[in-house]
Scaffold this motif. Structure first.
Motif, PDB file in Angstrom:
ATOM      1  N   VAL A 270       0.940  -1.267   0.062  1.00  0.00           N
ATOM      2  CA  VAL A 270       0.067   0.169   0.019  1.00  0.00           C
ATOM      3  C   VAL A 270       0.950   1.305   0.065  1.00  0.00           C
ATOM      4  CG1 VAL A 270      -1.728   1.143   1.140  1.00  0.00           C
ATOM      5  CG2 VAL A 270      -1.742  -1.441   1.249  1.00  0.00           C
ATOM      6  N   VAL A 271       0.679   1.979  -1.178  1.00  0.00           N
ATOM      7  CA  VAL A 271       1.505   3.208  -1.179  1.00  0.00           C
ATOM      8  C   VAL A 271       0.752   4.445  -1.080  1.00  0.00           C
ATOM      9  CG1 VAL A 271       3.211   4.274  -2.585  1.00  0.00           C
ATOM     10  CG2 VAL A 271       3.014   2.090  -2.768  1.00  0.00           C
TER      11      VAL A 271
ATOM     12  N   LEU B 237       4.102   1.724   2.339  1.00  0.00           N
ATOM     13  CA  LEU B 237       5.107   2.614   1.831  1.00  0.00           C
ATOM     14  C   LEU B 237       4.410   3.900   1.661  1.00  0.00           C
ATOM     15  CD1 LEU B 237       8.107   3.369   0.516  1.00  0.00           C
ATOM     16  CD2 LEU B 237       7.099   2.874  -1.529  1.00  0.00           C
ATOM     17  N   TYR B 238       4.776   5.066   2.956  1.00  0.00           N
ATOM     18  CA  TYR B 238       3.843   6.163   2.794  1.00  0.00           C
ATOM     19  C   TYR B 238       4.542   7.389   2.598  1.00  0.00           C
ATOM     20  CZ  TYR B 238       0.153   3.268   4.816  1.00  0.00           C
ATOM     21  OH  TYR B 238      -1.055   2.508   4.934  1.00  0.00           O
ATOM     22  N   ASP B 239       4.156   8.609   2.083  1.00  0.00           N
ATOM     23  CA  ASP B 239       4.381   9.763   1.957  1.00  0.00           C
ATOM     24  C   ASP B 239       5.514   9.724   1.060  1.00  0.00           C
ATOM     25  OD1 ASP B 239       4.618  12.453   2.197  1.00  0.00           O
ATOM     26  OD2 ASP B 239       6.042  12.300   3.714  1.00  0.00           O
ATOM     27  N   VAL B 240       5.405   9.437  -0.397  1.00  0.00           N
ATOM     28  CA  VAL B 240       6.415   9.143  -1.187  1.00  0.00           C
ATOM     29  C   VAL B 240       5.873   9.799  -2.529  1.00  0.00           C
ATOM     30  CG1 VAL B 240       7.538   7.090  -0.464  1.00  0.00           C
ATOM     31  CG2 VAL B 240       5.688   6.838  -1.880  1.00  0.00           C
ATOM     32  N   GLY B 241       5.261  11.057  -2.268  1.00  0.00           N
ATOM     33  CA  GLY B 241       4.401  11.499  -3.485  1.00  0.00           C
ATOM     34  C   GLY B 241       5.320  12.151  -4.544  1.00  0.00           C
ATOM     35  N   VAL B 242       4.898  12.565  -6.032  1.00  0.00           N
ATOM     36  CA  VAL B 242       5.662  12.915  -6.771  1.00  0.00           C
ATOM     37  C   VAL B 242       6.680  14.355  -6.447  1.00  0.00           C
ATOM     38  CG1 VAL B 242       4.597  11.768  -8.478  1.00  0.00           C
ATOM     39  CG2 VAL B 242       3.764  14.137  -8.071  1.00  0.00           C
TER      40      VAL B 242
ATOM     41  N   LEU C 223      11.630   5.965  -5.732  1.00  0.00           N
ATOM     42  CA  LEU C 223      12.751   5.388  -6.523  1.00  0.00           C
ATOM     43  C   LEU C 223      13.580   4.638  -5.544  1.00  0.00           C
ATOM     44  CD1 LEU C 223      13.292   8.005  -9.218  1.00  0.00           C
ATOM     45  CD2 LEU C 223      11.987   6.299  -9.395  1.00  0.00           C
ATOM     46  N   ARG C 224      13.561   5.228  -4.334  1.00  0.00           N
ATOM     47  CA  ARG C 224      14.595   4.759  -3.465  1.00  0.00           C
ATOM     48  C   ARG C 224      13.666   3.351  -2.814  1.00  0.00           C
ATOM     49  NH1 ARG C 224      16.471   8.537   1.330  1.00  0.00           N
ATOM     50  NH2 ARG C 224      17.271   6.801   1.879  1.00  0.00           N
ATOM     51  N   ALA C 225      12.409   3.033  -3.161  1.00  0.00           N
ATOM     52  CA  ALA C 225      11.960   1.961  -2.633  1.00  0.00           C
ATOM     53  C   ALA C 225      11.843   0.951  -3.589  1.00  0.00           C
ATOM     54  CB  ALA C 225      10.649   2.321  -1.951  1.00  0.00           C
ATOM     55  N   SER C 226      12.798   0.634  -4.464  1.00  0.00           N
ATOM     56  CA  SER C 226      12.620  -0.302  -5.354  1.00  0.00           C
ATOM     57  C   SER C 226      12.426  -1.833  -5.106  1.00  0.00           C
ATOM     58  CB  SER C 226      13.899  -0.016  -6.290  1.00  0.00           C
ATOM     59  OG  SER C 226      15.307  -0.343  -5.660  1.00  0.00           O
ATOM     60  N   ASP C 227      13.001  -2.172  -3.808  1.00  0.00           N
ATOM     61  CA  ASP C 227      12.955  -3.460  -3.553  1.00  0.00           C
ATOM     62  C   ASP C 227      11.684  -3.684  -2.926  1.00  0.00           C
ATOM     63  OD1 ASP C 227      15.669  -3.784  -3.759  1.00  0.00           O
ATOM     64  OD2 ASP C 227      16.215  -3.479  -1.446  1.00  0.00           O
ATOM     65  N   ALA C 228      10.956  -2.615  -2.134  1.00  0.00           N
ATOM     66  CA  ALA C 228       9.562  -3.228  -1.889  1.00  0.00           C
ATOM     67  C   ALA C 228       8.561  -3.317  -2.970  1.00  0.00           C
ATOM     68  CB  ALA C 228       8.973  -1.666  -0.924  1.00  0.00           C
ATOM     69  N   LEU C 229       8.671  -2.304  -3.768  1.00  0.00           N
ATOM     70  CA  LEU C 229       8.027  -2.303  -5.130  1.00  0.00           C
ATOM     71  C   LEU C 229       8.263  -3.712  -6.040  1.00  0.00           C
ATOM     72  CD1 LEU C 229       8.478   1.308  -6.499  1.00  0.00           C
ATOM     73  CD2 LEU C 229       6.345   0.375  -5.579  1.00  0.00           C
ATOM     74  N   ALA C 230       9.376  -4.094  -6.123  1.00  0.00           N
ATOM     75  CA  ALA C 230       9.752  -5.469  -6.596  1.00  0.00           C
ATOM     76  C   ALA C 230       9.090  -6.718  -5.882  1.00  0.00           C
ATOM     77  CB  ALA C 230      11.280  -5.587  -6.815  1.00  0.00           C
TER      78      ALA C 230
ATOM     79  N   ALA D  70       3.188  -8.416  -4.739  1.00  0.00           N
ATOM     80  CA  ALA D  70       2.182  -9.079  -5.909  1.00  0.00           C
ATOM     81  C   ALA D  70       1.350  -8.082  -6.317  1.00  0.00           C
ATOM     82  CB  ALA D  70       1.606 -10.402  -5.007  1.00  0.00           C
ATOM     83  N   VAL D  71       0.815  -7.100  -5.599  1.00  0.00           N
ATOM     84  CA  VAL D  71      -0.334  -6.265  -5.905  1.00  0.00           C
ATOM     85  C   VAL D  71       0.020  -4.969  -5.339  1.00  0.00           C
ATOM     86  CG1 VAL D  71      -2.770  -5.653  -6.176  1.00  0.00           C
ATOM     87  CG2 VAL D  71      -2.089  -7.957  -5.975  1.00  0.00           C
ATOM     88  N   VAL D  72      -0.173  -3.892  -6.026  1.00  0.00           N
ATOM     89  CA  VAL D  72       0.318  -2.458  -5.623  1.00  0.00           C
ATOM     90  C   VAL D  72      -0.765  -1.811  -5.505  1.00  0.00           C
ATOM     91  CG1 VAL D  72       1.776  -0.312  -5.637  1.00  0.00           C
ATOM     92  CG2 VAL D  72       2.661  -2.778  -6.283  1.00  0.00           C
ATOM     93  N   ILE D  73      -1.277  -1.097  -4.247  1.00  0.00           N
ATOM     94  CA  ILE D  73      -2.248  -0.246  -4.173  1.00  0.00           C
ATOM     95  C   ILE D  73      -1.627   1.002  -3.778  1.00  0.00           C
ATOM     96  CG2 ILE D  73      -4.323   0.780  -2.727  1.00  0.00           C
ATOM     97  CD1 ILE D  73      -4.811  -2.451  -1.827  1.00  0.00           C
TER      98      ILE D  73
END
Length: 268
Positions: free
Chosen positions: A134-135, A162-167, A174-181, A184-187
């Protein structure tokens, strides 16, 4: 009734360990239980509980507290909890949360998510593909993000946040590539201009569920600007739920996460 419990009941009858009459008694509440006003629930019916939903869909009925009195919420949850399946109550205001906490001391309560969750007596064994991530774009989006996270957890998903990572500070996501990888599903939950799902959608192979929020200044139009931006995303494959609908995003993520991996066709 959950499918695993129904199967166990039928197996007990087939093995002769349970009389058919006793099995029928256990099934007597299916598929609908009426709930009425009054001390014994014998007044006008205000709810009809769908006890067959878990059998049909794999997920139980959830109590949407908005518009219900605290007494109604507690009575509905009491009927659900009596079956040993626990309950999940969403959009519970402070009065409803207090009433549920008093009636069910073992329940978990989240003020920010406005959720109350009572775990089932016997948690179901759920196979998932991996974690639901959940982002959130900003801290102001946390009520919706946490509603999604709590709902996903209640339905048996491993959840990461993964909170408070807005554009406005793109380096944070971009620093959270491990969590993104790993996900299985991203909200992805965002208000304002709703750009974050497009960024995340361009970085991951996992399904992305975008949730617009009503957070933002006047021209955000209560989340409409974010909704339209997400619907018009140039990142392929993003799906979008309604404004502030963290619950709906979590249900969709759960269904995706429970899908078995596709098997190759014979001879391939």
């Amino acid at each position: 009734m959950r499918r695993d419990r129904l199967r166990r009941l039928l197996e007990e009858v087939a093995a002769g360990r349970l009389a058919p009459a006793d099995a029928l008694e256990r099934l007597a509440w299916l598929p609908v239980e009426e709930v009425g006003e009054g001390t014994d629930g014998d007044g006008p019916v205000f709810a009809r509980l769908d006890h067959h939903r878990a059998t049909r869909q794999g997920l139980p009925e959830v109590v949407f507290c908005q518009g219900k009195t605290p007494a109604q919420v507690v009575e509905i949850c009491r009927r659900l909890a009596a079956r040993g399946d626990g309950f999940l109550a969403t959009r519970a205001d402070a009065e409803a949360r207090a009433a549920l906490a008093a009636a069910f001391p073992e329940a978990r309560v989240s003020e920010i998510a406005r959720v109350v969750h009572l775990a089932p007596d016997e948690p179901a064994a759920v196979r998932t593909r991996g974690p639901v991530l959940v982002v959130s774009a900003g801290t102001g989006d946390l009520p919706v993000a946490e509603e999604a996270a709590w709902t996903a957890e209640a339905f048996g998903n491993p959840v990461e946040r993964l909170y408070d990572v807005g554009v406005a500070g793109l380096h944070r996501v971009l620093r959270a590539s491990d969590a993104l990888a790993r996900a299985a599903v991203v909200i992805v939950v965002a208000g304002m201009e709703g750009a974050l799902p497009s960024v995340v959608g361009g970085l991951v192979a996992a399904p992305v569920i975008a949730v617009p929020t009503s957070v933002g200044y006047g021209a955000s139009l209560g989340g409409l600007a974010a909704l339209l931006a997400m619907l018009n995303s140039c990142a392929a494959g993003i799906v979008v739920v309604n404004i502030d609908n963290g619950f709906g995003a979590a249900v969709a993520a759960t269904r995706i996460n429970r899908l078995d991996a596709p098997q190759a066709a014979p001879g391939r």
